[in-house]
Design an enzyme around this catalytic site. Structure first.
Site, PDB file in Angstrom:
ATOM      1  N   GLU A   5      -1.413  -1.751  -5.115  1.00 44.43           N
ATOM      2  CA  GLU A   5      -2.596  -1.112  -5.497  1.00 44.43           C
ATOM      3  C   GLU A   5      -2.498   0.520  -6.066  1.00 44.43           C
ATOM      4  O   GLU A   5      -1.304   1.369  -6.216  1.00 44.43           O
ATOM      5  CB  GLU A   5      -2.165   0.100  -4.090  1.00 44.43           C
ATOM      6  CG  GLU A   5      -4.610   0.290  -3.658  1.00 44.43           C
ATOM      7  CD  GLU A   5      -4.712   0.761  -2.491  1.00 44.43           C
ATOM      8  OE1 GLU A   5      -5.829   2.034  -2.612  1.00 44.43           O
ATOM      9  OE2 GLU A   5      -4.572   0.044  -1.411  1.00 44.43           O
ATOM     10  N   ASP A  12       0.573  -1.275  -0.056  1.00 42.77           N
ATOM     11  CA  ASP A  12       0.160   0.176   0.339  1.00 42.77           C
ATOM     12  C   ASP A  12       0.912   1.432  -0.313  1.00 42.77           C
ATOM     13  O   ASP A  12       1.093   1.597   0.810  1.00 42.77           O
ATOM     14  CB  ASP A  12      -0.680  -0.049   1.334  1.00 42.77           C
ATOM     15  CG  ASP A  12      -2.322   1.181   1.364  1.00 42.77           C
ATOM     16  OD1 ASP A  12      -2.210   1.583   0.337  1.00 42.77           O
ATOM     17  OD2 ASP A  12      -1.993   1.928   2.492  1.00 42.77           O
ATOM     18  N   ASP A  63      -2.228   1.125   7.702  1.00 40.11           N
ATOM     19  CA  ASP A  63      -1.256   0.860   6.551  1.00 40.11           C
ATOM     20  C   ASP A  63      -1.208  -0.810   6.577  1.00 40.11           C
ATOM     21  O   ASP A  63      -1.186  -1.284   5.064  1.00 40.11           O
ATOM     22  CB  ASP A  63       0.213   2.263   6.623  1.00 40.11           C
ATOM     23  CG  ASP A  63      -0.285   2.901   6.952  1.00 40.11           C
ATOM     24  OD1 ASP A  63      -1.177   3.657   5.373  1.00 40.11           O
ATOM     25  OD2 ASP A  63      -0.146   3.446   7.415  1.00 40.11           O
TER      26      ASP A  63
END
Length: 182
Positions: A67, A7, A139
């Site tokens: 992502e 991420d 996260d």
């Protein structure tokens, strides 16, 4: 298959590593790379690059899932996030990992069942799917969710890749909305 999920973020980059065998998932590692905001941009990107290289060396993933950057209302924020994502991509390329990319909507849908899930719902489902004792940090949870998404979707994509070779549909064929698109 060992999957490294990432991420990306310029201030905080989450990472999560899982082992996937069929539908069985096993937690390996996760964490957050916290980048000191006082550093100049090139040094901040280097912190992300160096730390993700080390994570890849330590955990030896087979594949990576990342992502995709969302479009923010602030173009400067979007560009900075894109640079953090670029540092992550460089670390993965340096580690010779195949990279698969997923939108936040795809990740949430794969993990929670709806693309409009709240962060807390994602954290809770990651905790359940990986049988974790506690709730992962936001996260780390997002990175683990990205890895879980690939564990669920990746084998299907591989089979469809074989299908596209057999049918002549070409390598750019993907599944979108339940349909094959070129």
């Amino acid at each position: 298959m060992r999957v490294l999920g990432i991420d990306p973020g310029l201030r905080r980059t989450g990472f999560g590593v899982i082992d996937a065998e069929g539908m069985r998932l096993r937690y390996v590692a996760s964490g957050t790379i916290v980048v000191p905001p006082a550093l100049a941009l090139p040094e901040r990107l280097k912190v992300i690059l160096d730390n993700l290289r080390q994570v890849a060396r330590d955990t030896r993933p087979d594949v990576a899932a990342l992502e995709i950057v969302f479009l923010n209302t602030n173009p400067a924020s979007t560009l900075l996030l894109g640079q953090a994502r670029g540092a992550a991509l460089c670390a993965l390329a340096d580690s010779q990992l195949a990279v698969h990319e997923y939108t936040a909507l795809q990740i949430k849908k794969a993990v929670v069942g709806t693309g409009r899930a709240a962060k807390e719902q994602v954290q809770m489902m990651v905790q359940r799917l990986l049988s974790l004792d506690g709730t992962p940090a936001p996260d780390s949870a997002d990175a683990l969710a990205c890895a879980i998404c690939h564990a669920h979707v990746g084998p299907l994509q591989a089979r469809l890749g074989g299908l596209s070779a057999a049918t002549g549909l070409g390598g750019g064929t993907r599944v979108r909305g339940g349909r094959l698109v070129g």
